[in-house]
Design a protein around this motif. Structure first.
Motif, PDB file in Angstrom:
ATOM      1  N   ARG A   1      41.038  46.835  45.304  1.00 20.18           N
ATOM      2  CA  ARG A   1      42.290  47.500  44.953  1.00 20.18           C
ATOM      3  C   ARG A   1      43.376  47.189  45.990  1.00 20.18           C
ATOM      4  N   ALA A   2      43.001  47.265  47.263  1.00 22.01           N
ATOM      5  CA  ALA A   2      43.974  47.041  48.335  1.00 22.01           C
ATOM      6  C   ALA A   2      44.478  45.607  48.344  1.00 22.01           C
ATOM      7  N   LEU A   3      43.633  44.662  47.981  1.00 21.25           N
ATOM      8  CA  LEU A   3      44.017  43.256  48.000  1.00 21.25           C
ATOM      9  C   LEU A   3      44.959  42.889  46.851  1.00 21.25           C
ATOM     10  N   ARG A   4      44.966  43.690  45.795  1.00 22.10           N
ATOM     11  CA  ARG A   4      45.754  43.331  44.604  1.00 22.10           C
ATOM     12  C   ARG A   4      47.224  43.108  44.916  1.00 22.10           C
ATOM     13  N   GLY A   5      47.805  43.985  45.724  1.00 22.49           N
ATOM     14  CA  GLY A   5      49.231  43.863  45.969  1.00 22.49           C
ATOM     15  C   GLY A   5      49.584  43.257  47.315  1.00 22.49           C
ATOM     16  N   ALA A   6      48.591  42.852  48.093  1.00 23.90           N
ATOM     17  CA  ALA A   6      48.844  42.373  49.450  1.00 23.90           C
ATOM     18  C   ALA A   6      49.168  40.880  49.474  1.00 23.90           C
ATOM     19  N   VAL A   7      49.889  40.491  50.509  1.00 25.68           N
ATOM     20  CA  VAL A   7      50.154  39.082  50.789  1.00 25.68           C
ATOM     21  C   VAL A   7      49.700  38.827  52.219  1.00 25.68           C
TER      22      VAL A   7
END
Length: 252
Positions: free
Chosen positions: A106-112
């Motif tokens: 979930r945390a990786l979905r919106g991260a760059v």
């Protein structure tokens, strides 16, 4: 460093003799608690390490949407914990591991994050200092990856220094970071200032602490399988994070 070439980072200092124990000076300078110790943000050694890591990211990496890298960055270490750490095979351990996987994805979905050369085990023992406490290099790149989440190294450095100073197991520090507001304010501000925001721009301040912890424990088990059978190591380093992950999953 010449640019984002495939070759890994070049050694910043000659390889020391085996008897020199190159990490000893850095452990002394970065670790250990005591009255009057400056917080991590005020430590010139840690500051220099984070600047060096930022230079590695700029020279070898590029920003990428982390959602597309989630499986590559998590599947192998999660699988290693499931197969090699006995406590993770059933009950609370298995529940926590499933919750950890869910939160990371979930945390990786919106991260760059920066995909580039990643040391994967950046602790005080891998920092070389000269007699003036100036950082002269980072050693032990044997487990480095050319396409890892490079911000992870900065978070690992901050966490391992905090663990050494506070005298608390890494697992307990990371478990604390899973609850709002995340890492201690000084550590969070330091990472943001050095271009390694704990949430990777994705909103969950537990992203980098969790990834750093996962790669650290998987690296320990990979090097020495006996860790997975150690009740002492599991209790201090693994169980607190997985129990807190399970509590998060129940309330999410």
């Amino acid at each position: 460093m010449a640019g984002p070439a495939a070759a890994g980072p070049r050694p910043a200092a000659p390889r020391p003799r085996a008897r020199a124990r190159p990490g000893t000076a850095a452990r002394h300078a970065l670790g250990g608690a005591g009255p009057g110790r400056p917080p991590p943000g005020a430590d010139p050694v840690l500051d220099a390490v984070l600047d060096l890591l930022a230079a590695v990211r700029r020279a070898t990496g590029r920003p990428v949407p982390a959602a597309g890298r989630g499986e590559a960055w998590t599947a192998e270490p999660l699988g290693l914990l499931a197969s090699e750490v006995r406590w993770c095979r059933s009950g609370a351990g298995a529940e926590g591991l499933a919750a950890l996987r869910l939160r990371l994805h979930r945390a990786l979905r919106g991260a760059v994050l920066t995909e580039g050369w990643t040391h994967t085990d950046l602790h005080p023992g891998n920092v070389l200092l000269d007699g003036r406490r100036a950082v002269t290099g980072l050693v032990d790149w044997g487990g480095a990856l050319p396409a890892g989440p490079a911000e992870l190294d900065a978070c690992t450095a901050v966490l391992t220094v905090r663990s050494a100073r506070d005298g608390r197991p890494l697992g307990r520090l990371v478990a604390d970071a899973l609850r709002p507001p995340g890492l201690p304010a000084a550590d969070r501000a330091l990472l943001v200032r050095k271009g390694a925001a704990p949430d990777g721009g994705g909103g969950d301040p537990a992203l980098l602490p969790l990834l750093a912890w996962l790669w650290h424990v998987a690296g320990n088990v990979r090097k020495a399988p006996g860790y997975g059978r150690s009740t002492w190591w599991t209790a201090g380093t693994v169980a607190p994070v997985l129990r807190e992950s399970a509590r998060w999953a129940r309330g999410s």
